[in-house]
Design a protein around this motif. Sequence first.
Motif, PDB file in Angstrom:
ATOM      1  N   ALA A 347       0.854  -1.191   0.000  1.00  0.00           N
ATOM      2  CA  ALA A 347       0.000   0.000   0.000  1.00  0.00           C
ATOM      3  C   ALA A 347       0.891   1.242   0.000  1.00  0.00           C
ATOM      4  N   HIS A 348       0.614   2.149  -0.950  1.00  0.00           N
ATOM      5  CA  HIS A 348       1.411   3.373  -1.026  1.00  0.00           C
ATOM      6  C   HIS A 348       0.559   4.518  -1.559  1.00  0.00           C
ATOM      7  N   ASN A 349       0.991   5.742  -1.293  1.00  0.00           N
ATOM      8  CA  ASN A 349       0.275   6.941  -1.754  1.00  0.00           C
ATOM      9  C   ASN A 349      -1.208   6.908  -1.379  1.00  0.00           C
ATOM     10  N   GLY A 350      -1.505   6.472  -0.175  1.00  0.00           N
ATOM     11  CA  GLY A 350      -2.882   6.478   0.298  1.00  0.00           C
ATOM     12  C   GLY A 350      -3.714   5.292  -0.124  1.00  0.00           C
ATOM     13  N   GLY A 351      -3.096   4.203  -0.571  1.00  0.00           N
ATOM     14  CA  GLY A 351      -3.834   3.020  -1.004  1.00  0.00           C
ATOM     15  C   GLY A 351      -4.315   2.166   0.164  1.00  0.00           C
ATOM     16  N   SER A 381       2.444   7.021   5.494  1.00  0.00           N
ATOM     17  CA  SER A 381       1.508   7.102   6.620  1.00  0.00           C
ATOM     18  C   SER A 381       0.064   7.284   6.171  1.00  0.00           C
ATOM     19  N   ASN A 382      -0.183   7.533   4.888  1.00  0.00           N
ATOM     20  CA  ASN A 382      -1.542   7.738   4.391  1.00  0.00           C
ATOM     21  C   ASN A 382      -2.198   6.444   3.912  1.00  0.00           C
ATOM     22  N   SER A 383      -1.439   5.361   3.859  1.00  0.00           N
ATOM     23  CA  SER A 383      -1.963   4.093   3.376  1.00  0.00           C
ATOM     24  C   SER A 383      -2.410   3.222   4.548  1.00  0.00           C
ATOM     25  N   ARG A 384      -3.187   2.170   4.225  1.00  0.00           N
ATOM     26  CA  ARG A 384      -3.667   1.303   5.307  1.00  0.00           C
ATOM     27  C   ARG A 384      -3.779  -0.133   4.828  1.00  0.00           C
ATOM     28  N   THR A 385      -3.860  -1.021   5.812  1.00  0.00           N
ATOM     29  CA  THR A 385      -4.037  -2.443   5.523  1.00  0.00           C
ATOM     30  C   THR A 385      -4.789  -3.100   6.663  1.00  0.00           C
ATOM     31  N   ASP A 386      -5.465  -4.194   6.360  1.00  0.00           N
ATOM     32  CA  ASP A 386      -6.130  -5.028   7.364  1.00  0.00           C
ATOM     33  C   ASP A 386      -5.887  -6.485   7.012  1.00  0.00           C
ATOM     34  N   THR A 387      -5.743  -7.317   8.024  1.00  0.00           N
ATOM     35  CA  THR A 387      -5.676  -8.763   7.830  1.00  0.00           C
ATOM     36  C   THR A 387      -6.902  -9.367   8.493  1.00  0.00           C
ATOM     37  N   ILE A 388      -7.752 -10.024   7.692  1.00  0.00           N
ATOM     38  CA  ILE A 388      -9.039 -10.512   8.194  1.00  0.00           C
ATOM     39  C   ILE A 388      -9.149 -11.998   7.876  1.00  0.00           C
ATOM     40  N   VAL A 406       3.324  -6.719   9.247  1.00  0.00           N
ATOM     41  CA  VAL A 406       3.197  -5.425   8.571  1.00  0.00           C
ATOM     42  C   VAL A 406       4.488  -4.658   8.797  1.00  0.00           C
ATOM     43  N   SER A 407       5.052  -4.110   7.729  1.00  0.00           N
ATOM     44  CA  SER A 407       6.328  -3.405   7.859  1.00  0.00           C
ATOM     45  C   SER A 407       6.410  -2.272   6.855  1.00  0.00           C
ATOM     46  N   ASP A 408       7.426  -1.435   7.022  1.00  0.00           N
ATOM     47  CA  ASP A 408       7.737  -0.424   6.018  1.00  0.00           C
ATOM     48  C   ASP A 408       9.107  -0.755   5.427  1.00  0.00           C
ATOM     49  N   LEU A 409       9.590   0.077   4.534  1.00  0.00           N
ATOM     50  CA  LEU A 409      10.892  -0.178   3.933  1.00  0.00           C
ATOM     51  C   LEU A 409      11.995  -0.070   4.981  1.00  0.00           C
TER      52      LEU A 409
END
Length: 463
Positions: A347-351, A381-388, A406-409
Amino acid sequence: MKNKVITSTDYQYGFSDQNTSVISLKKGLSISVIKQISRIKAEPKWMLNIRLKAYQAFLKLKNPRWGPQLDFINFNDYIYYASPTKTNTKWEDVPTKIKETFKKLNVQEMDAKFLSGTNNQYDSESIYHQVIKELQDKKVIFTNIETAIKKYPKLVRQYFGKLVPYNDNKYAALNTAVWSGGSFIYVPKGVQLTKPLQAYFRINTKSVGQFERTLIIVDEGAKVHYTEGCTAPIYDQNNLHAAVVEVFVAKNAKARYSTIQNWSDNVLNLVTKRCVCETNATMEWIDGNLGSKLNMKYPATILKGDYASAKCISIAIAHQGVIQDAGAKMIHVGKNTRSQIISKSIAHNGGNASYRGLVNITKSAINSYAEVQCDTLILDSNSRTDTIPTEIISNHSSFLKHEAKVSDLDNEKLFYLNSRSINKETAKHLLVLGFIEPFVDELPMEYAVELNRLLKIDLQQQK
């Protein structure tokens, strides 16, 4: 949700051929529209009856509640059939404008280089179909499903809608009512194909819906690899893509289904994919998801026979204005069955990129094993994720392993690459490629190179 503005440099396949339709129905869904589609295809009555039953189910079924909210969809905003031409078996017979489109997409070149056959769909119909002599000699059937209904009606009726019945969910009902195009494959007993079969799906017309139906039957001891790609132009109105895929893998047989979906950000991609594996059969889903305004796709495998196995390796990449809700489903019924889900999301650029999955090890599936690995890379910081995940074990002899991260670069790795004179953008791209390596490793070389290029373009998009 408001779509961002995308330029042609952002999305290479966002061009349109304007209106190429020879036949195009008016917007809206009704019994009259369904009968027109059936009449255009000169279908037998039994198929029309299935369509009409599915339409009644569609009217009654509600939108699924397990994923993103879909109540904003107005089904009368779409065109349910648009045909540019008849199916051709010779490339030179395809109309010039459409031929130029597929040349831009590099489809014909890939066909010539390493594929056993190709089936290319443009809006609602297959426009080019080619099968090499090797397949004919081995009695392999690879054609569009309209042709299969006419030439092999008994075989189609035996399998059509048996894995995904018309009342399975609202979008399976919609597909069954208005389906058009798609592939039909039958691999005879003991035949093992060494080269992939390919289909390519192109939406060209504004507001058109594409509803291909794919049916794959892999007989006992046989083997097949089917690949598909998808693109669409960029419009200010949504396109709807609601496909259904049914895969039957017989005893000791093996099937692989590889997809790289590269829809533009105005496509609603609502797909039902399902497979059943008999004794000692193997199914592999290699599922790549880029683009789409909204993508809901969860390839499912029913491990019916003892010692059956399945694997799903997927990537989902979301930038601003994109919701990727993807995952997989594994249902263990037979004894000593095995499944593996590897999900990689970026997820990037708000995805918004999420994993949603199901593992169900039933009471009868003794001594079975399932593994789920969900990894997400968030680049801002504008992107998000969920694990369901939904995970059910109904016996005491089976085992399920789940891992989520969940991690960043990694800044240290970025610094190291920068210190070796690799600029920031290239370093970022290399680290992302490393993150999705399990997926890339499963692709044919030509597809891996193409994914590398598409990923680079996607990561360069700005808010």
